[in-house]
Design a protein around this motif. Structure first.
Motif, mmCIF file in Angstrom:
data_model
loop_
_atom_site.group_PDB
_atom_site.id
_atom_site.type_symbol
_atom_site.label_atom_id
_atom_site.label_comp_id
_atom_site.label_asym_id
_atom_site.label_seq_id
_atom_site.Cartn_x
_atom_site.Cartn_y
_atom_site.Cartn_z
ATOM 1 N N PRO A 1 -0.020 40.736 38.777
ATOM 2 C CA PRO A 1 -1.339 41.364 38.644
ATOM 3 C C PRO A 1 -2.326 40.411 38.003
ATOM 4 N N ARG A 2 -3.514 40.374 38.536
ATOM 5 C CA ARG A 2 -4.511 39.427 38.062
ATOM 6 C C ARG A 2 -5.389 39.999 36.956
ATOM 7 N N THR A 3 -5.392 41.285 36.817
ATOM 8 C CA THR A 3 -6.263 41.930 35.834
ATOM 9 C C THR A 3 -5.468 43.016 35.111
ATOM 10 N N PRO A 4 -5.942 43.451 33.953
ATOM 11 C CA PRO A 4 -5.297 44.604 33.302
ATOM 12 C C PRO A 4 -5.256 45.831 34.200
ATOM 13 N N SER B 1 -6.002 47.425 24.715
ATOM 14 C CA SER B 1 -5.798 47.001 23.330
ATOM 15 C C SER B 1 -4.955 45.739 23.268
ATOM 16 N N ALA B 2 -3.936 45.655 24.136
ATOM 17 C CA ALA B 2 -3.112 44.452 24.190
ATOM 18 C C ALA B 2 -3.933 43.247 24.616
ATOM 19 N N GLU B 3 -4.832 43.453 25.555
ATOM 20 C CA GLU B 3 -5.697 42.356 25.991
ATOM 21 C C GLU B 3 -6.554 41.855 24.833
ATOM 22 N N THR B 4 -7.112 42.795 24.074
ATOM 23 C CA THR B 4 -7.949 42.425 22.928
ATOM 24 C C THR B 4 -7.128 41.757 21.843
ATOM 25 N N LEU B 5 -5.976 42.346 21.518
ATOM 26 C CA LEU B 5 -5.129 41.785 20.475
ATOM 27 C C LEU B 5 -4.588 40.426 20.893
ATOM 28 N N GLY B 6 -4.218 40.292 22.162
ATOM 29 C CA GLY B 6 -3.740 39.012 22.643
ATOM 30 C C GLY B 6 -4.803 37.937 22.547
ATOM 31 N N ARG B 7 -6.051 38.318 22.765
ATOM 32 C CA ARG B 7 -7.134 37.337 22.663
ATOM 33 C C ARG B 7 -7.260 36.814 21.239
ATOM 34 N N ALA B 8 -7.007 37.693 20.269
ATOM 35 C CA ALA B 8 -7.101 37.278 18.872
ATOM 36 C C ALA B 8 -5.885 36.470 18.440
ATOM 37 N N GLU B 9 -4.680 36.863 18.906
ATOM 38 C CA GLU B 9 -3.448 36.254 18.413
ATOM 39 C C GLU B 9 -2.961 35.096 19.267
ATOM 40 N N ASP B 10 -3.468 34.978 20.490
ATOM 41 C CA ASP B 10 -3.027 33.940 21.393
ATOM 42 C C ASP B 10 -4.054 32.819 21.489
ATOM 43 N N ALA B 11 -4.890 32.691 20.447
ATOM 44 C CA ALA B 11 -5.920 31.658 20.455
ATOM 45 C C ALA B 11 -5.275 30.278 20.564
ATOM 46 N N ALA B 12 -5.892 29.400 21.297
ATOM 47 C CA ALA B 12 -5.341 28.055 21.477
ATOM 48 C C ALA B 12 -5.378 27.298 20.159
ATOM 49 N N PRO B 13 -4.370 26.459 19.869
ATOM 50 C CA PRO B 13 -4.396 25.628 18.664
ATOM 51 C C PRO B 13 -5.628 24.742 18.624
ATOM 52 N N ALA B 14 -6.008 24.372 17.410
ATOM 53 C CA ALA B 14 -7.231 23.582 17.249
ATOM 54 C C ALA B 14 -7.178 22.279 18.016
ATOM 55 N N ALA B 15 -5.948 21.719 18.156
ATOM 56 C CA ALA B 15 -5.829 20.435 18.832
ATOM 57 C C ALA B 15 -5.915 20.556 20.341
ATOM 58 N N ALA B 16 -5.808 21.764 20.873
ATOM 59 C CA ALA B 16 -5.822 21.951 22.311
ATOM 60 C C ALA B 16 -7.250 21.990 22.824
#
Length: 316
Positions: free
Chosen positions: A77-80, A121-136
Motif C-alpha cells: 500500500p502506498r498510502t495510509p 496516529s501511527a503515521e504522525t508518531l512515526g514521523r516524529a520517531e523515525d526522523a533521519a539522523p543528523a548525519a543523513a
C-alpha cells in the motif's frame, strides 16, 4: 496477602506457551514465580494454531518486529488509506463468518473508524520517531520508496494485528470462546482478594466477562486498554459501566500507545469514584509492551496494596 490471587488476561497476537507467558508476567510484576497465586487466561489458541517459539520475542509486547523481506513497492500500500483498506479486507477474510445483521455491519464501520485513527496516529508518531539522523541527507525520507507509515514496522504490525484480533473477537465468532477461557480461570480461583489484570484486547475480554456475571474483584487493572474509544464502546453489548463487584479499577496507558487512543475511562464508566486513570511512560518500541506496563508505578503500587509485594519500588 498470602491468600490473594491475580488472573492475567493477555493481549493481541500470538504468544509463547501458557506456562512461559505466565512466568514472564510474574517476573515482570513480582520478580518471582507466583505459583498458584497467579493464573493466565490463555486465549491465544482460539486464534492461533501453535504458540510462538520460546526464544522469539513477542513484537506486540514491545519486542522487535519479525525480520521481513523488503516489500515490493508495486504490491505494498502506498498510502495510509490503502493500508486501512487492505487491513480491513484481511480482517474480514480471516474472521470467517460474514457480517449478517444491520447492527453488525454498523459495528464494522465503527471499528473501521478506529483502524483509521490508529493508522493516522501511527503515521504522525512515526514521523516524529523515525526522523533521519543528523548525519543523513535531509531528504532521506522522500528518497525511500515506501510511505513513512510502512517504514515503521513496529507501528504497522501493532495496528494490523490489534485490529484483526479485535475484529475477530466481535465479528469472527470467537468472542465467546475467548470469554470462556477467562471464566474458566476465574472459576479456579480460591477464596481471598482477587486482582484481574488485562492487557489490550485482554482488558476488553476481562471487562465483558465481569459485566456478564458478578464476581467480587478487589482491583481491576487495565493496561494499554481500548475501552475508552468510542468506536469500541459502540460495539459492546452493554453500556459502559464499572462491573458490579469491582471495588476499584486502575487504568494505565502511555499517550503514544496506538491501541489506547482515548486514555480516560473515568468519565464514561460509572459509578463515580471507582476508576482511576494513570498516564505512564512505556518506552517499548511500540509503547504498548506489557513488561513496561507491569513495571510502571501505578500497576506496582496497586498490586502492593493487595499482595504486599511487587518486583520493584517505583517512585511516585
Amino acid at each position: 496477602m498470602d491468600d490473594a490471587t491475580v488472573v492475567y488476561v493477555h493481549g493481541n497476537g500470538n504468544k509463547v506457551r501458557k506456562e512461559l507467558l505466565k512466568a514472564q508476567w510474574d517476573t515482570a510484576l513480582f520478580g518471582t514465580d507466583m505459583g498458584a497465586a497467579s493464573r493466565m487466561a490463555y486465549w491465544a489458541p482460539v486464534r492461533y494454531d501453535t504458540p510462538l517459539p520460546d526464544h522469539r520475542p513477542d513484537p506486540l509486547s514491545g519486542g522487535p518486529p519479525p525480520v521481513r523481506e523488503t516489500p515490493d513497492p508495486a504490491a505494498a500500500p502506498r498510502t495510509p488509506e490503502e493500508f486501512i483498506e487492505q487491513t480491513l479486507r484481511e480482517a474480514r477474510r480471516k474472521a470467517g463468518p460474514a457480517l449478517g445483521s444491520r447492527s453488525a455491519r454498523a459495528g464494522e464501520e465503527e471499528l473501521a473508524h478506529w483502524l483509521a485513527k490508529m493508522t493516522y496516529s501511527a503515521e504522525t508518531l512515526g514521523r516524529a520517531e523515525d526522523a533521519a539522523p543528523a548525519a543523513a541527507p535531509p531528504d532521506l525520507a522522500e528518497a525511500l520508496p515506501l510511505p513513512l507509515f510502512l517504514r515503521a514496522p513496529v507501528f504497522e504490525l501493532l495496528v494490523k494485528l490489534t485490529f484483526e484480533d479485535v475484529y475477530a473477537y466481535f465479528f469472527g465468532g470467537v468472542g465467546e470462546a475467548m470469554r470462556e477461557v477467562v471464566r474458566g480461570e476465574l472459576a479456579g480461583v480460591r477464596d481471598g482478594p482477587l486482582v484481574v489484570l488485562g492487557h489490550s484486547l485482554g482488558s476488553v475480554i476481562a471487562y465483558e466477562v465481569l459485566r456478564e456475571e458478578r464476581r467480587d474483584v478487589t482491583l481491576l487493572v487495565s493496561v494499554g486498554c481500548p475501552l475508552g474509544i468510542t468506536e469500541v464502546q459502540d460495539v459492546l453489548p452493554l453500556p459502559p459501566a464499572v462491573p458490579a463487584g469491582v471495588a476499584a479499577w486502575s487504568n494505565v496507558s502511555d499517550l503514544r500507545d496506538l491501541v489506547a487512543l482515548d486514555h480516560w475511562l473515568r468519565p464514561e464508566y460509572g459509578p463515580p469514584g471507582l476508576v482511576t486513570d494513570h498516564l505512564v511512560r512505556n518506552d517499548s518500541d511500540n509503547h504498548h509492551g506489557i513488561t513496561e506496563y507491569l513495571r510502571s508505578a501505578p500497576v506496582q503500587q496497586g498490586l502492593r496494596t493487595v499482595f504486599g509485594r511487587v518486583a520493584s519500588d517505583p517512585a511516585e
